[in-house]
Design an enzyme around this catalytic site. Structure first.
Site, PDB file in Angstrom:
ATOM      1  N   ASN A  12       9.442   9.370  -0.743  1.00  0.00           N
ATOM      2  CA  ASN A  12       9.154   9.027  -2.258  1.00  0.00           C
ATOM      3  C   ASN A  12       7.585   9.526  -2.224  1.00  0.00           C
ATOM      4  O   ASN A  12       6.693   8.907  -1.530  1.00  0.00           O
ATOM      5  CB  ASN A  12       9.329   7.471  -2.477  1.00  0.00           C
ATOM      6  CG  ASN A  12       8.453   7.016  -3.486  1.00  0.00           C
ATOM      7  OD1 ASN A  12       8.256   8.008  -4.529  1.00  0.00           O
ATOM      8  ND2 ASN A  12       8.562   5.980  -4.055  1.00  0.00           N
ATOM      9  N   LYS A  14       5.555   9.402  -4.425  1.00  0.00           N
ATOM     10  CA  LYS A  14       4.736   8.598  -5.786  1.00  0.00           C
ATOM     11  C   LYS A  14       4.062   9.523  -6.577  1.00  0.00           C
ATOM     12  O   LYS A  14       4.293  10.755  -6.921  1.00  0.00           O
ATOM     13  CB  LYS A  14       4.049   7.595  -4.966  1.00  0.00           C
ATOM     14  CG  LYS A  14       4.758   6.596  -3.855  1.00  0.00           C
ATOM     15  CD  LYS A  14       4.246   5.409  -3.548  1.00  0.00           C
ATOM     16  CE  LYS A  14       4.957   4.813  -2.391  1.00  0.00           C
ATOM     17  NZ  LYS A  14       4.945   3.605  -2.153  1.00  0.00           N
ATOM     18  N   HIS A  99      12.163   0.963  -8.008  1.00  0.00           N
ATOM     19  CA  HIS A  99      11.015   0.692  -6.853  1.00  0.00           C
ATOM     20  C   HIS A  99      10.278  -0.739  -7.120  1.00  0.00           C
ATOM     21  O   HIS A  99      10.193  -0.971  -8.300  1.00  0.00           O
ATOM     22  CB  HIS A  99      10.339   1.873  -6.813  1.00  0.00           C
ATOM     23  CG  HIS A  99       9.356   1.979  -5.596  1.00  0.00           C
ATOM     24  ND1 HIS A  99       8.358   1.400  -5.464  1.00  0.00           N
ATOM     25  CD2 HIS A  99       9.690   2.568  -4.528  1.00  0.00           C
ATOM     26  CE1 HIS A  99       7.802   1.381  -4.259  1.00  0.00           C
ATOM     27  NE2 HIS A  99       8.481   2.140  -3.654  1.00  0.00           N
ATOM     28  N   GLU A 101       7.211  -1.118  -7.158  1.00  0.00           N
ATOM     29  CA  GLU A 101       5.888  -0.548  -7.862  1.00  0.00           C
ATOM     30  C   GLU A 101       6.490  -0.571  -9.380  1.00  0.00           C
ATOM     31  O   GLU A 101       5.712  -0.982 -10.452  1.00  0.00           O
ATOM     32  CB  GLU A 101       5.311   0.755  -7.437  1.00  0.00           C
ATOM     33  CG  GLU A 101       4.550   0.280  -6.201  1.00  0.00           C
ATOM     34  CD  GLU A 101       4.539   1.576  -5.278  1.00  0.00           C
ATOM     35  OE1 GLU A 101       4.862   2.573  -5.718  1.00  0.00           O
ATOM     36  OE2 GLU A 101       4.129   1.249  -4.049  1.00  0.00           O
ATOM     37  N   GLU A 169      13.721  -2.631   0.647  1.00  0.00           N
ATOM     38  CA  GLU A 169      12.220  -2.479   0.692  1.00  0.00           C
ATOM     39  C   GLU A 169      11.645  -3.736   0.661  1.00  0.00           C
ATOM     40  O   GLU A 169      11.150  -4.074  -0.461  1.00  0.00           O
ATOM     41  CB  GLU A 169      11.824  -1.288  -0.126  1.00  0.00           C
ATOM     42  CG  GLU A 169      12.223  -0.064  -0.173  1.00  0.00           C
ATOM     43  CD  GLU A 169      11.360   0.965  -0.507  1.00  0.00           C
ATOM     44  OE1 GLU A 169      11.025   1.861   0.287  1.00  0.00           O
ATOM     45  OE2 GLU A 169      11.027   1.131  -1.617  1.00  0.00           O
ATOM     46  N   GLY A 175       3.428   0.173   2.147  1.00  0.00           N
ATOM     47  CA  GLY A 175       2.254   0.725   2.423  1.00  0.00           C
ATOM     48  C   GLY A 175       1.352  -0.258   3.193  1.00  0.00           C
ATOM     49  O   GLY A 175       0.200   0.061   2.742  1.00  0.00           O
ATOM     50  N   SER A 213       6.911   1.000   5.367  1.00  0.00           N
ATOM     51  CA  SER A 213       6.063   1.588   6.614  1.00  0.00           C
ATOM     52  C   SER A 213       6.886   1.997   7.551  1.00  0.00           C
ATOM     53  O   SER A 213       6.587   1.827   8.846  1.00  0.00           O
ATOM     54  CB  SER A 213       5.246   0.330   6.954  1.00  0.00           C
ATOM     55  OG  SER A 213       4.143  -0.247   6.175  1.00  0.00           O
TER      56      SER A 213
HETATM   57  C1  PEP Z   1       8.022   3.051  -0.744  1.00  0.00           C
HETATM   58  O1  PEP Z   1       6.995   3.214  -1.374  1.00  0.00           O
HETATM   59  O2  PEP Z   1       9.240   3.227  -1.012  1.00  0.00           O
HETATM   60  C2  PEP Z   1       7.431   3.014   0.695  1.00  0.00           C
HETATM   61  C3  PEP Z   1       8.329   2.821   1.620  1.00  0.00           C
HETATM   62  O3  PEP Z   1       6.109   3.184   1.020  1.00  0.00           O
HETATM   63  P1  PEP Z   1       5.791   3.137   2.559  1.00  0.00           P
HETATM   64  O4  PEP Z   1       6.561   3.980   3.428  1.00  0.00           O
HETATM   65  O5  PEP Z   1       4.293   3.986   2.473  1.00  0.00           O
HETATM   66  O6  PEP Z   1       5.511   2.138   3.065  1.00  0.00           O
END
Ligand code: PEP
Length: 251
Positions: A12, A14, A99, A101, A169, A175, A213
């Protein structure tokens, strides 16, 4: 992991990537993929502005392209939105929906996410449906109950493994550099699969990704867990070497 579930490594991007950057990253990934058959599928979800460009650049390769969000309707007066049909038309084969976000910053509910997942199916896209608990919910011991409610609320009835992927997630892991323990990830995935069986006939064949992460350093541990069928990767998907290291941790 059941042999029938082909692992999926999804990136992703973003809101990152100008045309030149997206092309360069895609070229690096394609060069790595072209070295030979791999036991996983690789999907990248660039910003909407790059879906067509990256799809064209990846034509003829096994690299899959997806969107990061879509509207529930096929067309209409929705300024700034994109339909699943438009993503398909631009070359996408998948779309991320729900997601955290989007849920947090755009107020998306399970019902909204479900509508988007149905739109993906209508357009012939695979919906990567994201779910995950907040830190507050985890600390209150509600993780499994939250995940169950999100699966039942976000995954459309009669979904099929061919058009739905679930991404677990934890919101607090995205992040942040923090991840749940392997035991906690395993328990969450097992519970998600059990709950999915209420929504679909072939929950056993449905891929459940872990996201939050994921890095080259922790990929082998997380991706080696029984019910983990791949990863949804944010930050580390922006560097071809890191994304590749995560994918190849699968074997
Ligand atoms: C994400 O935004 O879906 C995600 C998993 O981000 P990160 O790997 O940076 O934690």
């Amino acid at each position: 992991m059941a042999a029938a579930r082909r692992p999926l490594i999804a990136g992703n991007w973003k809101m990152n990537g100008l045309v030149s950057e997206g092309r360069a990253l895609t070229a690096e990934l394609m060069a790595l993929l072209n070295r030979g058959a791999r036991p996983f599928e690789m999907l990248v979800c660039p910003p909407a502005t790059l879906v067509s460009t990256i799809s064209t650049a990846a034509r003829g390769s096994v690299l899959l392209i997806g969107g990061q969000d879509c509207h529930a309707d096929a067309k209409g007066a929705f300024t700034g939105d994109l339909s699943a049909e438009m993503l398909k038309d631009a070359g996408a084969s998948a779309v991320i929906v729900g997601h955290s976000e989007r849920r947090t910053l755009h107020g998306e509910t399970d019902q909204t996410v479900r509508g988007k997942a149905m739109a993906a199916k209508r357009a012939g896209l695979t919906a990567v449906i994201c779910i995950g608990e907040t830190l507050e919910q985890r600390d209150a011991g509600k993780t499994l109950a939250v995940l169950e409610a999100q699966v039942l609320g976000s995954v459309p009835e009669a979904s099929r493994a061919a058009n739905v992927v679930v991404a677990y997630e934890p919101v607090w892991a995205i992040g942040t550099g923090r991840t749940p323990s392997p035991d906690d990830v395993a328990a969450a995935h097992t519970h998600i699969r059990k709950t999915l069986a209420q929504r679909m006939d072939n929950a056993d064949a449905t891929r459940i990704l872990y996201g939050g992460s994921v890095k080259p350093e922790n990929a082998a541990t997380l991706l080696g867990l029984e019910d983990v069928d791949g990863a949804l990767v944010g930050g580390a998907s922006l560097k071809a070497a890191d994304f590749w290291a995560i994918a190849t941790a699968i074997g």
